[in-house]
Design a protein around this motif. Structure first.
Motif, PDB file in Angstrom:
ATOM      1  N   PHE A 140       9.104   6.840   0.996  1.00 33.13           N
ATOM      2  CA  PHE A 140       8.885   7.238   2.388  1.00 33.13           C
ATOM      3  C   PHE A 140       7.852   6.330   3.043  1.00 33.13           C
ATOM      4  CE2 PHE A 140       6.632   9.756   5.620  1.00 33.13           C
ATOM      5  CZ  PHE A 140       7.689  10.192   6.403  1.00 33.13           C
ATOM      6  N   MET A 141       6.738   6.091   2.348  1.00 28.35           N
ATOM      7  CA  MET A 141       5.679   5.244   2.904  1.00 28.35           C
ATOM      8  C   MET A 141       6.135   3.785   3.000  1.00 28.35           C
ATOM      9  SD  MET A 141       3.404   7.419   3.633  1.00 28.35           S
ATOM     10  CE  MET A 141       1.625   7.317   3.587  1.00 28.35           C
ATOM     11  N   ALA A 142       6.925   3.342   2.032  1.00 29.22           N
ATOM     12  CA  ALA A 142       7.422   1.965   2.062  1.00 29.22           C
ATOM     13  C   ALA A 142       8.300   1.724   3.280  1.00 29.22           C
ATOM     14  CB  ALA A 142       8.205   1.660   0.789  1.00 29.22           C
ATOM     15  N   LEU A 143       9.049   2.752   3.682  1.00 31.47           N
ATOM     16  CA  LEU A 143       9.917   2.609   4.857  1.00 31.47           C
ATOM     17  C   LEU A 143       9.111   2.447   6.147  1.00 31.47           C
ATOM     18  CD1 LEU A 143      12.709   5.167   3.936  1.00 31.47           C
ATOM     19  CD2 LEU A 143      13.014   2.716   4.333  1.00 31.47           C
ATOM     20  N   GLY A 144       7.807   2.683   6.076  1.00 32.26           N
ATOM     21  CA  GLY A 144       6.943   2.405   7.215  1.00 32.26           C
ATOM     22  C   GLY A 144       6.721   0.923   7.434  1.00 32.26           C
ATOM     23  N   LYS A 176      12.315   5.303  13.032  1.00 31.79           N
ATOM     24  CA  LYS A 176      10.987   5.450  13.638  1.00 31.79           C
ATOM     25  C   LYS A 176      10.138   4.208  13.385  1.00 31.79           C
ATOM     26  CE  LYS A 176       7.534   7.282  11.572  1.00 31.79           C
ATOM     27  NZ  LYS A 176       6.596   8.150  10.828  1.00 31.79           N
ATOM     28  N   SER A 177      10.127   3.758  12.139  1.00 32.11           N
ATOM     29  CA  SER A 177       9.279   2.622  11.759  1.00 32.11           C
ATOM     30  C   SER A 177       9.734   1.326  12.398  1.00 32.11           C
ATOM     31  CB  SER A 177       9.262   2.477  10.236  1.00 32.11           C
ATOM     32  OG  SER A 177       8.747   3.637   9.627  1.00 32.11           O
ATOM     33  N   THR A 178      11.040   1.169  12.580  1.00 33.10           N
ATOM     34  CA  THR A 178      11.560  -0.039  13.236  1.00 33.10           C
ATOM     35  C   THR A 178      10.964  -0.188  14.634  1.00 33.10           C
ATOM     36  OG1 THR A 178      13.646   0.009  12.007  1.00 33.10           O
ATOM     37  CG2 THR A 178      13.633  -1.180  14.104  1.00 33.10           C
ATOM     38  N   GLY A 179      10.996   0.875  15.400  1.00 33.33           N
ATOM     39  CA  GLY A 179      10.443   0.827  16.751  1.00 33.33           C
ATOM     40  C   GLY A 179       8.958   0.586  16.760  1.00 33.33           C
ATOM     41  N   VAL A 230       0.831  -1.209   0.000  1.00 35.95           N
ATOM     42  CA  VAL A 230       0.000   0.000   0.000  1.00 35.95           C
ATOM     43  C   VAL A 230       0.865   1.258   0.000  1.00 35.95           C
ATOM     44  CG1 VAL A 230      -1.640   1.366   1.357  1.00 35.95           C
ATOM     45  CG2 VAL A 230      -1.992  -1.095   1.063  1.00 35.95           C
ATOM     46  N   GLY A 231       1.813   1.321   0.954  1.00 37.65           N
ATOM     47  CA  GLY A 231       2.621   2.521   1.098  1.00 37.65           C
ATOM     48  C   GLY A 231       3.420   2.850  -0.147  1.00 37.65           C
ATOM     49  N   TYR A 232       4.041   1.828  -0.736  1.00 35.80           N
ATOM     50  CA  TYR A 232       4.857   2.040  -1.928  1.00 35.80           C
ATOM     51  C   TYR A 232       4.027   1.960  -3.216  1.00 35.80           C
ATOM     52  CZ  TYR A 232       8.576   1.451  -5.383  1.00 35.80           C
ATOM     53  OH  TYR A 232       9.393   1.605  -6.478  1.00 35.80           O
ATOM     54  N   GLY A 233       3.156   0.954  -3.254  1.00 38.71           N
ATOM     55  CA  GLY A 233       2.469   0.662  -4.511  1.00 38.71           C
ATOM     56  C   GLY A 233       1.326   1.590  -4.878  1.00 38.71           C
TER      57      GLY A 233
END
Length: 470
Positions: A286-290, A351-354, A171-174
């Motif tokens: 950016f969204m994919a890194l979420g 941020k996303s890792t945590g 969703v974030g990337y695509g």
């Protein structure tokens, strides 16, 4: 041998081992739901304001109204699920029955045919939310019906969150890439992109339906109460369970805080990249890194938990998330740093890792509080408990909808400007991306510190329950 029957005769009753195929099959249900949930969470607000043509304040109020309806609807669904015993499966059957109409309403939510009609937006979004509950509550209960084994639940949750974040990545990337491809002006935030949004959501919703059917076929319910013990389940049992089940209350408040944090940050992400960083072409990355950190860290969760314990794991990863948000804030307010897009990506990754590990593992606690309730009351009302957690995570989603809408209205966000916003509006967007979520993370850390069901305690509880039943 059928993979749904692949467990050893040496296993204790209730403490079943699951094959990797079963874990992936169960996790595909989360992948399917996230293709819809994450699209709504990340992009519905910007679709409503910039494409469909309603104000940020009106959209925010609508999100709040829908969540109030959920507070009424969720416990009704939970009671129905616990009392009913459909032939296709007590919990599994809803994946198919609810999946088909959910697909239709998801597509209609992103149709621009009644552009600007608040009534149409309400009807389709309310319908989507009610059908999502009809799948999500029994799906959550299905988790607790597969096994009582805490190690297996940890492995199952790790796989489930891996799959869920695969949906988040898709969703974030695509989504922005596909919308840009089909959009005549190459943008995702203009009125001309309406048909592109409709086409994109149609693709994602239909793939989600196929995955729900796959989940149905790969799961088997084994830890269930006798039909006579659940036939008298009532909606009021939800509040009784909430009153007497202390660990459930802690988990419920953690849910509302965590989902509010995620929903607020996710819904503001597209605004942040378009208007603050002014790099809309970088939005998919950016969204994919979420989601990308999930593929690195979620498979490690069982080992991390064994090494430091689950509460310490929460503390560590919530702290990592806060550090990432502080980094993102500092980068965003210093022009020379903001122009370095790689720094923005590094901060987003931290941020996303945590967030991914802390909020992903919280789902492993749901079967624990269900077992604790069964131990203290004699009732294993999985549907009711999942309805209650559903109410709280949707309350968090409500904040994720209403807070961004009201903040954007307060800072005078101009929905007709697809290129730039005032400095005040940009500051408001930054509040939504990092400041408010960081405050909520600190609160979440305090809440989870009160959770007392360590692994040795819950294992003892589960063995005692099974010894009672024999």
């Amino acid at each position: 041998m059928d993979n749904t029957e692949s467990y050893s005769k040496n296993e204790s009753k209730g403490f079943y081992k699951l094959s990797q195929t079963q874990r992936i099959g169960f996790g595909s249900g989360d992948l399917a739901q996230n293709l819809i949930y994450q699209t709504v969470s990340m992009y519905l607000l910007i679709f409503y304001t910039n494409v469909f043509g309603i104000s940020a304040a009106a959209a925010g109020v609508m999100f709040l109204v829908v969540r109030i309806i959920d507070v009424i609807w969720d416990p009704i669904v939970g009671a129905i699920v616990d009392k009913s015993n459909p032939k296709l499966g007590k919990y599994r059957s809803y994946l198919v029955w609810g999946g088909i109409p959910l697909t239709g309403f998801a597509i209609l939510c992103f149709w621009n045919g009644f552009s600007g009609s608040l009534a149409y937006a309400y009807i389709t979004y309310v319908g989507l939310s009610m059908l999502y509950t009809l799948i999500n509550v029994p799906y959550g209960a299905l988790n607790a019906s597969l096994t009582r084994d805490t190690d297996e639940i940890t492995k199952l949750t790790s796989t489930r969150m891996f799959m869920a974040n695969l949906g988040g990545l898709a969703v974030g990337y695509g989504v922005p890439i596909i919308v840009q491809y089909f959009s005549p002006d190459g943008k995702i935030n203009s009125s001309a992109s309406g048909e592109a949004w409709f086409t994109t959501m149609t693709i994602y919703a239909l793939v989600g339906l196929v995955l729900l059917i796959f989940c149905y076929k790969q799961t088997k319910e084994r830890v269930l109460m006798d039909e006579k013990e659940t036939e008298n389940v009532k909606v009021s049992d939800l509040w009784v369970e909430f009153k007497h089940n202390g660990p459930l209350r802690i988990l419920a408040f953690f849910f509302i805080t965590a989902f509010a944090m995620m929903a607020i940050g996710n819904s503001a992400g597209s605004y942040y990249m378009i208007y603050n960083i002014q790099a809309p072409e970088m939005l998919p990355y950016f969204m994919a890194l979420g989601s990308i950190p999930a593929f690195i860290f979620m498979p490690l969760v069982p080992a991390i938990k064994r090494a430091i314990g689950k509460k310490q794991m929460f503390y560590v990863f919530l702290t990592i998330a806060i550090i990432g948000m502080v980094m993102l804030y500092i980068i965003s307010v210093i022009p020379s740093l903001k122009s370095q897009i790689w720094l923005v990506f590094v901060a987003q990754f931290v941020k996303s890792t945590g967030i991914i590990v802390a909020t992903g593992y919280m789902w492993a606690l749901v079967p624990e509080v269900i077992s604790f309730g069964e131990y203290t009351t004699g009732k294993r009302i999985s549907g009711i408990v999942n309805a209650l957690t559903g109410i709280f995570y949707k309350a968090g989603m409500a904040l994720g909808g209403v807070v961004p809408g009201l903040v954007l209205a307060y800072v005078h966000f101009d929905k007709d400007n697809v290129l730039e916003q005032s400095e005040f509006a940009q500051q408001g967007i930054l509040w939504l991306v990092v400041v408010i979520p960081a405050i909520l993370l600190i609160l979440a850390m305090f809440i989870i510190s009160k959770y007392e069901l360590e692994d040795d305690v819950i294992d003892k509880i589960n063995y005692e329950i099974e010894s009672r039943n024999n």
